[in-house]
Write an enzyme that holds these catalytic residues in place. Structure first.
Site, PDB file in Angstrom:
ATOM      1  N   SER A 441       0.821  -1.214   0.000  1.00 29.87           N
ATOM      2  CA  SER A 441       0.000   0.000   0.000  1.00 29.87           C
ATOM      3  C   SER A 441       0.857   1.267   0.000  1.00 29.87           C
ATOM      4  O   SER A 441       1.591   1.528  -0.942  1.00 29.87           O
ATOM      5  CB  SER A 441      -0.960  -0.041   1.188  1.00 29.87           C
ATOM      6  OG  SER A 441      -1.973   0.925   1.045  1.00 29.87           O
ATOM      7  N   LYS A 466      -0.673  -4.099  -3.387  1.00 31.39           N
ATOM      8  CA  LYS A 466      -1.983  -3.516  -3.065  1.00 31.39           C
ATOM      9  C   LYS A 466      -2.004  -2.092  -3.604  1.00 31.39           C
ATOM     10  O   LYS A 466      -1.385  -1.191  -3.045  1.00 31.39           O
ATOM     11  CB  LYS A 466      -2.240  -3.504  -1.557  1.00 31.39           C
ATOM     12  CG  LYS A 466      -3.611  -2.944  -1.198  1.00 31.39           C
ATOM     13  CD  LYS A 466      -3.821  -2.913   0.305  1.00 31.39           C
ATOM     14  CE  LYS A 466      -5.217  -2.394   0.641  1.00 31.39           C
ATOM     15  NZ  LYS A 466      -5.418  -0.981   0.238  1.00 31.39           N
TER      16      LYS A 466
END
Length: 516
Positions: A441, A466
């Site tokens: 992320s 992600k």
């Protein structure tokens, strides 16, 4: 003179209309009807039966158009078109005095308007028609102002959640459904008599999006999520995610990282381990947020985990404790065996992107630079992400200029985060970034920005992959929504969602880990 630009006192159509001009006057009447019948609407409509000869059938008159005509203010000058004159007549009838004068005054205005059309056979019929149209329009407006049902407090909370998704959700096709139709059907058919029934209706609405990262948070869960981004959490110190769909891979949730010093880290749980069960409840169909809730609990309580690490099955009982998410650790290191003039390396370990993580990194850089470091190592291994803005701010500390990340939705790039170097603190020293499969992320945003701008060399393993961004929205009753609002692309336009970010050098290359 153009009849559409008449001055006060001038005639709309000359009184000496010739016989072959009567069709043109009839066309003006047809245009008047078309002005009234403008656009379609899902609201109540009026369909006039009058259709001039040879003209297309007027479309339905929407209630919205009726409201506009009904509330049109009087014009200080003569109306510039037949439709505007009708609007003036309507307003004047509303503002006329008592005692029945309003109707007569309105009739007078219509006859005065119609008197300018020298069509003896048509004049009276058109005037009567316009009177009838206006009366029916007034009746339609009165009916439309009466709601078909009253919205309760629970309905309003549902609508607040619907509106939040409507504005923020990444997919404006809403998984191939009519989002407005879903709202109307839910208000009619879903029971919302209690708060729990309303929460159930919101969950059902979110489920239609088929997005595991967009979810509803009850007030307690919302408070817990906010506390987790503020630096403290009571649990076992695990970050978990959905596994990549690989043949023969075990069903369950995958461990992204274990917090340094936490119960899971001390028990030997590693990135990539598969979490099979929590307190004997299988995670095969369990969502990551339900699993996170089960992992958290009162300090001192115990949770039992079943994991698969490689080919080994582990059964562990971990005691929950307050895990401090101190995001930054740093130290000064020297390369061994290089003598008195050996390079001085500043090592910064960033474990999560909590509030003020960028401030902590800035402080670490300042401290290390005061010790005259020659190079930096930024360790993002097992950093599962956190607050997106913190990742952007940390990238600005290392870059003198360039794009940091592209924010995209279903229609392409919608925003660009970049820097002009105004916040740069360490833009020139050599920089190595350490990554692994627990780097996810916001960590991938930072690593991708440094790699694509040729500011750093990435060492280690491919990252987690992600590439979706969620924002958290609080609702009026203290509950909240975590909504997927965008996906991101690196400066080189690489979409890493479910693909991962590759290191600059192969995983077999030795990591530049300093000692001391």
């Amino acid at each position: 003179m153009d009849p559409d630009s008449t001055e006060p006192g001038s005639k709309l159509i000359r009184s000496n209309v010739k016989t072959n001009d009567r069709k043109r006057a009839a066309n003006w009447t047809s245009k008047a009807m078309e002005i009234l019948a403008t656009s379609t609407s899902s609201l109540s409509t009026l369909r006039p039966r009058f259709v001039p000869s040879g003209a297309a059938r007027p479309r339905a008159i929407p209630t919205a158009a009726i409201v506009a005509l009904k509330l049109a203010p009087p014009q200080p000058r003569a109306a510039t078109s037949l439709g505007a004159r009708i609007a003036c007549a309507t307003f004047l009838s509303k503002g006329a005095g008592a005692g029945g004068r309003g109707r007569e005054f309105w009739r007078t205005q219509v006859w005065r308007l119609d008197g300018r059309l020298s069509l003896d056979g048509l004049k009276r019929r058109v005037s009567k028609l316009l009177v009838g149209v206006m009366l029916v329009m007034s009746f339609s407006l009165a009916v439309s102002n009466t709601p078909s049902w009253a919205l309760s407090e629970e309905n309003l909370l549902f609508l607040e959640a619907w509106r939040t998704l409507d504005r923020a959700y990444i997919d404006k096709n809403f998984n191939g459904q009519s989002w407005f139709r879903y709202r109307e059907n839910a208000l009619r058919n879903e029971p919302m008599n209690t708060r729990e029934e309303t929460y159930t209706a919101i969950r059902k609405m979110i489920a239609t999006l088929d997005d595991p990262f967009t979810r509803f948070l009850e007030p307690e869960k919302f408070r817990s999520l906010r506390s987790g981004t503020q630096g403290a959490l009571t649990g076992v110190g695990l970050s978990i995610g959905y596994p990549a769909r690989i043949d023969n891979s075990p069903a369950g949730l995958v461990v992204i990282s274990a917090a340094p010093g936490g119960p899971a880290k001390r028990a030997g749980i590693l990135s990539g381990d598969v979490l099979l069960a929590i307190d004997n409840s299988s995670t095969e169909t369990m969502g990551i947020y339900d699993a996170a809730e089960k992992l958290q609990g009162p300090e001192g309580s115990t949770v039992e985990l079943t994991l698969q690490s490689g080919n080994e099955i582990k059964h562990l009982a971990l005691t929950r404790e307050k895990v401090s998410l101190n995001p930054v650790k740093s130290r000064l290191c020297e390369v061994p065996g290089s003598g008195k003039d050996s390079p001085r390396i500043g090592y910064i370990k960033l474990t999560s992107f909590t509030q003020n993580a960028s401030g902590a990194v800035k402080e670490a850089i300042e401290t290390l630079r005061s010790n005259h470091v020659n190079a930096f190592i930024l360790d993002l291994r097992d950093n599962s992400g956190g607050l997106f803005p913190e990742g952007v701010e940390i990238a600005k500390l290392w870059l003198d200029k360039g794009v940091i990340v592209y924010i995209c939705d279903s229609r392409g790039v919608r925003d660009i985060y970049d820097t002009d170097g105004g916040k740069a603190m360490a833009a020139s020293e050599p920089l190595a970034v350490l990554v692994n499969k627990g780097t996810a992320s916001a960590s991938e945003i930072l690593a991708g920005a440094l790699k694509d701008n040729k500011r750093a060399v990435l060492f280690g393993e491919p990252t987690f992959g992600k590439g979706k961004i969620q924002s958290v929205f609080q609702l009026s009753d203290g509950s909240g929504l975590a909504v997927t609002v965008a996906r991101y692309e690196t400066p080189a336009h690489n979409d890493i969602d479910k693909v991962s970010l590759p290191p600059s050098l192969p995983p077999t290359h030795p990591l530049p880990l300093p000692v001391g």
